[in-house]
Design a protein around this motif. Structure first.
Motif, mmCIF file in Angstrom:
data_model
loop_
_atom_site.group_PDB
_atom_site.id
_atom_site.type_symbol
_atom_site.label_atom_id
_atom_site.label_comp_id
_atom_site.label_asym_id
_atom_site.label_seq_id
_atom_site.Cartn_x
_atom_site.Cartn_y
_atom_site.Cartn_z
ATOM 1 N N GLU A 42 11.797 -9.066 19.507
ATOM 2 C CA GLU A 42 12.663 -9.683 20.513
ATOM 3 C C GLU A 42 13.537 -10.755 19.884
ATOM 4 O OE1 GLU A 42 9.903 -10.991 23.459
ATOM 5 O OE2 GLU A 42 9.761 -9.019 24.424
ATOM 6 N N TYR A 43 12.935 -11.543 19.005
ATOM 7 C CA TYR A 43 13.699 -12.560 18.281
ATOM 8 C C TYR A 43 14.813 -11.896 17.462
ATOM 9 C CZ TYR A 43 15.049 -15.700 14.548
ATOM 10 O OH TYR A 43 15.792 -16.440 13.658
ATOM 11 N N SER A 44 14.471 -10.792 16.791
ATOM 12 C CA SER A 44 15.420 -10.114 15.913
ATOM 13 C C SER A 44 16.578 -9.506 16.692
ATOM 14 C CB SER A 44 14.701 -9.030 15.106
ATOM 15 O OG SER A 44 13.666 -9.610 14.321
ATOM 16 N N LEU A 45 16.295 -8.939 17.845
ATOM 17 C CA LEU A 45 17.365 -8.406 18.688
ATOM 18 C C LEU A 45 18.374 -9.497 19.027
ATOM 19 C CD1 LEU A 45 15.403 -6.152 21.221
ATOM 20 C CD2 LEU A 45 17.086 -5.373 19.545
ATOM 21 N N THR A 46 17.871 -10.653 19.411
ATOM 22 C CA THR A 46 18.746 -11.774 19.748
ATOM 23 C C THR A 46 19.521 -12.256 18.523
ATOM 24 O OG1 THR A 46 17.233 -12.493 21.492
ATOM 25 C CG2 THR A 46 18.815 -14.121 20.696
ATOM 26 N N SER A 47 18.813 -12.333 17.399
ATOM 27 C CA SER A 47 19.426 -12.815 16.165
ATOM 28 C C SER A 47 20.564 -11.902 15.714
ATOM 29 C CB SER A 47 18.364 -12.930 15.071
ATOM 30 O OG SER A 47 18.907 -13.464 13.886
ATOM 31 N N PHE A 48 20.325 -10.607 15.682
ATOM 32 C CA PHE A 48 21.360 -9.648 15.292
ATOM 33 C C PHE A 48 22.539 -9.704 16.259
ATOM 34 C CE2 PHE A 48 18.150 -7.772 12.571
ATOM 35 C CZ PHE A 48 18.860 -7.102 11.594
ATOM 36 N N ASN A 49 22.234 -9.735 17.538
ATOM 37 C CA ASN A 49 23.283 -9.748 18.553
ATOM 38 C C ASN A 49 24.150 -11.001 18.447
ATOM 39 O OD1 ASN A 49 24.442 -8.667 21.188
ATOM 40 N ND2 ASN A 49 23.778 -10.711 21.819
ATOM 41 N N ASN A 50 23.520 -12.157 18.331
ATOM 42 C CA ASN A 50 24.263 -13.409 18.263
ATOM 43 C C ASN A 50 25.092 -13.525 16.991
ATOM 44 O OD1 ASN A 50 23.163 -14.101 20.704
ATOM 45 N ND2 ASN A 50 21.684 -15.566 19.884
ATOM 46 N N PHE A 51 24.649 -12.842 15.949
ATOM 47 C CA PHE A 51 25.371 -12.888 14.678
ATOM 48 C C PHE A 51 26.594 -11.977 14.694
ATOM 49 C CE2 PHE A 51 26.088 -12.822 10.137
ATOM 50 C CZ PHE A 51 25.630 -14.061 9.721
ATOM 51 N N GLY A 52 26.635 -11.077 15.667
ATOM 52 C CA GLY A 52 27.787 -10.195 15.800
ATOM 53 C C GLY A 52 27.570 -8.771 15.343
ATOM 54 N N PHE A 53 26.316 -8.388 15.108
ATOM 55 C CA PHE A 53 26.017 -7.019 14.708
ATOM 56 C C PHE A 53 26.179 -6.067 15.895
ATOM 57 C CE2 PHE A 53 24.175 -8.937 11.004
ATOM 58 C CZ PHE A 53 24.164 -7.945 10.032
ATOM 59 N N THR A 54 26.479 -4.829 15.589
ATOM 60 C CA THR A 54 26.521 -3.756 16.577
ATOM 61 C C THR A 54 25.265 -2.912 16.408
ATOM 62 O OG1 THR A 54 28.938 -3.658 16.597
ATOM 63 C CG2 THR A 54 27.752 -1.692 17.356
ATOM 64 N N GLU B 226 11.838 -0.463 16.484
ATOM 65 C CA GLU B 226 12.836 -0.277 15.429
ATOM 66 C C GLU B 226 14.232 -0.550 15.968
ATOM 67 O OE1 GLU B 226 13.029 2.990 12.202
ATOM 68 O OE2 GLU B 226 14.440 3.679 13.731
ATOM 69 N N LEU B 227 15.064 -1.081 15.093
ATOM 70 C CA LEU B 227 16.485 -1.205 15.387
ATOM 71 C C LEU B 227 17.272 -0.841 14.142
ATOM 72 C CD1 LEU B 227 18.018 -3.906 14.016
ATOM 73 C CD2 LEU B 227 16.614 -5.096 15.696
ATOM 74 N N VAL B 228 18.444 -0.290 14.370
ATOM 75 C CA VAL B 228 19.403 -0.024 13.303
ATOM 76 C C VAL B 228 20.708 -0.678 13.718
ATOM 77 C CG1 VAL B 228 20.669 1.702 11.975
ATOM 78 C CG2 VAL B 228 18.304 2.159 12.697
ATOM 79 N N ALA B 229 21.267 -1.518 12.852
ATOM 80 C CA ALA B 229 22.461 -2.268 13.223
ATOM 81 C C ALA B 229 23.427 -2.361 12.042
ATOM 82 C CB ALA B 229 22.073 -3.665 13.704
ATOM 83 N N TYR B 230 24.679 -2.588 12.383
ATOM 84 C CA TYR B 230 25.701 -2.793 11.350
ATOM 85 C C TYR B 230 26.698 -3.839 11.848
ATOM 86 C CZ TYR B 230 28.591 0.220 14.331
ATOM 87 O OH TYR B 230 29.273 0.729 15.397
ATOM 88 N N PHE B 231 27.416 -4.425 10.916
ATOM 89 C CA PHE B 231 28.373 -5.466 11.262
ATOM 90 C C PHE B 231 29.760 -4.828 11.261
ATOM 91 C CE2 PHE B 231 30.980 -9.272 10.703
ATOM 92 C CZ PHE B 231 30.357 -10.147 11.571
ATOM 93 N N ALA B 232 30.295 -4.637 12.453
ATOM 94 C CA ALA B 232 31.581 -3.980 12.589
ATOM 95 C C ALA B 232 32.714 -4.945 12.236
ATOM 96 C CB ALA B 232 31.767 -3.451 14.002
#
Length: 215
Positions: free
Chosen positions: A160-172, A206-212
């Motif tokens: 849950e922390y990681s989802l927020t962290s990735f999202n706030n950083f601007g990852f897709t 699991e999550l997979v993310a990238y920085f658009a």
């Protein structure tokens, strides 16, 4: 976790310098030279005994894999598996994977794997989590444009922390799975040793993310 020292580890690592690096900063920007073929480089931070990265290398001969692990006795076990496999598209690195921007050149990595990282549950240790903003910033330095990060854990709080962290950083987010082993995504999932042992006790996230890049 305390790991029992293996007396044979040091000499074994020295005997297989063609497959393992202990001075990674000497290879910044030149990691392709460690492999037989020039191919996209994918990196796993914290490989344990190597089950995940070796299976990935078997399934994807078109990719070069680098596995980072700081514990000598653990990476020596992984190295032995690499030697026995005969694979030419996997290399190991004995070092701390915390500062990847000091190990790789800009855009040298196409994908990063963070498998079952230490959750560091206490609030005062948040900055040590491998999905905290400080670490995400270092990953962006070494990833190719829109390079992927794949993160797996069995710790819901960390996820849950990681989802927020990735999202706030601007990852897709390319994908988010709240119970990986009960999803279609599991068809191509490669398990780590830890995952194989503990998945019976609860869901794997699991999550997979990238920085658009903005156009």
């Amino acid at each position: 976790m305390r790991v029992r020292k293996k007396p044979w580890a040091d000499s074994y690592i020295k005997d297989h310098a063609d497959l393992i690096v202990i001075e990674p900063k000497d290879h910044i920007g030149k990691w392709q030279n460690r492999f037989k073929a020039v191919q996209p480089i994918q990196v796993e931070i914290g490989i344990g005994k190597g089950q995940f990265i070796i299976e990935m290398a078997k399934r994807h001969p078109e990719v070069n894999f680098l596995g980072i692990e700081i514990q000598e006795s653990v990476i020596a076990v992984a190295l032995r598996k690499v030697v026995e496999s005969g694979l030419t598209n996997v290399q190991l690195v004995e070092t701390d994977g915390a500062d990847v921007d000091e190990l790789f050149g800009e855009g040298e990595v196409s994908q990063l794997y963070l498998n079952f990282s230490d959750p560091w549950p206490k609030t005062r240790h948040i900055k040590r989590r491998l999905t905290s903003p400080g670490f995400l910033a270092t990953y962006l330095k070494v990833l190719k444009p829109e390079g992927r990060i794949q993160f797996k854990t069995d710790n819901r709080q960390l996820f849950e922390y990681s989802l927020t962290s990735f999202n706030n950083f601007g990852f897709t987010f390319e994908g988010v799975w709240l119970d990986l082993h009960k999803s279609d995504q599991n068809e191509d999932n490669v398990e780590t040793e830890y995952e194989e042992k503990f998945s019976k006790k609860g869901p794997i996230y699991e999550l997979v993310a990238y920085f658009a890049l903005k156009k």
